[in-house]
Enzyme design. Sequence first.
Site, PDB file in Angstrom:
ATOM      1  N   GLU A 168     -45.412 -53.956  59.535  1.00 54.28           N
ATOM      2  CA  GLU A 168     -44.128 -54.535  59.899  1.00 54.28           C
ATOM      3  C   GLU A 168     -43.483 -55.382  58.799  1.00 54.28           C
ATOM      4  OE1 GLU A 168     -44.520 -56.543  63.665  1.00 54.28           O
ATOM      5  OE2 GLU A 168     -44.888 -54.697  64.746  1.00 54.28           O
ATOM      6  N   GLU A 193     -48.740 -49.438  67.597  1.00 54.91           N
ATOM      7  CA  GLU A 193     -48.812 -50.547  68.558  1.00 54.91           C
ATOM      8  C   GLU A 193     -47.830 -50.285  69.681  1.00 54.91           C
ATOM      9  OE1 GLU A 193     -48.132 -54.523  67.014  1.00 54.91           O
ATOM     10  OE2 GLU A 193     -49.389 -54.118  65.263  1.00 54.91           O
TER      11      GLU A 193
HETATM   12  C1  FCB Z   1     -46.295 -57.090  66.574  1.00 53.81           C
HETATM   13  C2  FCB Z   1     -47.440 -57.505  65.685  1.00 53.81           C
HETATM   14  C3  FCB Z   1     -48.718 -57.759  66.421  1.00 53.81           C
HETATM   15  C4  FCB Z   1     -48.499 -58.429  67.748  1.00 53.81           C
HETATM   16  C5  FCB Z   1     -47.424 -57.740  68.542  1.00 53.81           C
HETATM   17  C6  FCB Z   1     -47.168 -58.338  69.889  1.00 53.81           C
HETATM   18  O1  FCB Z   1     -45.098 -57.428  65.959  1.00 53.81           O
HETATM   19  O2  FCB Z   1     -47.685 -56.520  64.715  1.00 53.81           O
HETATM   20  O3  FCB Z   1     -49.566 -58.482  65.570  1.00 53.81           O
HETATM   21  O4  FCB Z   1     -48.233 -59.766  67.554  1.00 53.81           O
HETATM   22  O5  FCB Z   1     -46.235 -57.721  67.802  1.00 53.81           O
END
Ligand code: FCB
Length: 470
Positions: A183, A363
Amino acid sequence: MTVKLGLVSLAEGHKPAGLAERFSPGFVWGVATSAFQIEGATQEDGRGDSIWDVFCRRPGAIFDASTGEVACDHYHRVDADVELINSLNVGAYRFSVAWPRVQPLGQGAWNEPGFAFYDRLIDALLRRDIAPHLTLYHWDLPQALQEHGGWNQRDTALRFADYAHEVGRRFGDRLASIGTINEPWVVATLGHQTGIFAPGETSRKVATQASHHLLLGHGLALQRLRSMGLRTPLGIVLNQSPTHPATDRPADVAKARLDDGLLIRWYTDALLRGEYPRDVLEELGADQPDTAPGDMDIISQPLDFIGINYYTRNLASVDTPTEVLLAGRELTDMGWEICPEGLTELLLRLHRDYPLPPVFITENGAAFPDRLVDGRVVDTARVRYLQTHIAAVADAIEAGVDVRGYFAWSLLDNFEWASGYAKRFGIVYVDYATQQRIPKDSAYWYRDFLAAARQPTPLRSPAGALATGS
Ligand code: FCB
């Protein structure tokens, strides 16, 4: 082609088997974590300070004034935690290496006990047939590099490439993938422009410069890893959301376009087309990053995969605060709108606009105010979140997007950055007082879903006898 949206598929999606059948047998199913959020042991075995250790000491920076010093104590519980992953039928684990644990100053000497920890983790995973997916940078820059200017300095990109090379040399042949930066938008924008994340700087010029150096570091790392002859798939992980104008007024539409440029196109145009989007450069004016000739070629070299982290969609308005726009909508404990169809839309759009490499959803998950009652956490909302988003991925695949895997965020409740331990994203509950792990209902749902996903179904019969039903 008609695209079914996630919610439309929900009825079948409720049954693990029905949803599982929509994925091919080779699809990768995982859970994800990151080093600083779970490891603890920040002062142990020679680990150096990271920018997050330092940021946590800043009064008011972390909601509950907590730190990463203990977190989930994963550093001392790694074997049990890997066994926990295994017990949930999960076949892949995305984790990150804490750079200051293996190179305390971010340059120079390597720290052997730090490498020994990751060596043990990778072995423990492989012994149970769990594929290790390693992320090199999940936000914990060695503080020593920050003192030299951090990501605002071009030199940090070179140091990152050295670090990537060393991790690749030691572990590369045992890994299922290596992701460079997690990110970059968050690191650049929340870390250097709004300042709500480490290192807490508040300059747009520094933020855009940091974003360029993060992308450059990614490119240089890829070059170094490829030059070793490593066959491990290499990629980067981006947080992405569709941005919708709150109304059809021209000002909101224009803002949505610009927000989309800053969040998505800045990164995907650079990585997949070798250029920054012109409208965003114009908007940045004097805050454009300084670049050197050849940088964009380094940044845009071929990727084996792109990781997408998806949580919500964004609404853009020139005059209405987000809280007002979101009133009455279904939100998570982070205040993020639950919008599974946004994931399908995002994937279809990326597929349409870019020469997209294979995608992993690296994620996806949600925080809810979970309660442990009589040894059980009934997190029905999270089960539903996972089901609908997995169905949204299936929708995208059926519409032609090459998605290869899905990682639930997160295995454990953990240190949620500026929110500290106040937000729980885990499918497994962590009782921080005792460090006990208690699988929530969502963990059991995922376990049963994965059992179904791993089961050969008639439609996938290798003999092909019944493979006519699709
Ligand atoms: C993302 C992050 C991760 C976590 C989620 C909720 O932005 O990569 O570490 O904090 O959000």
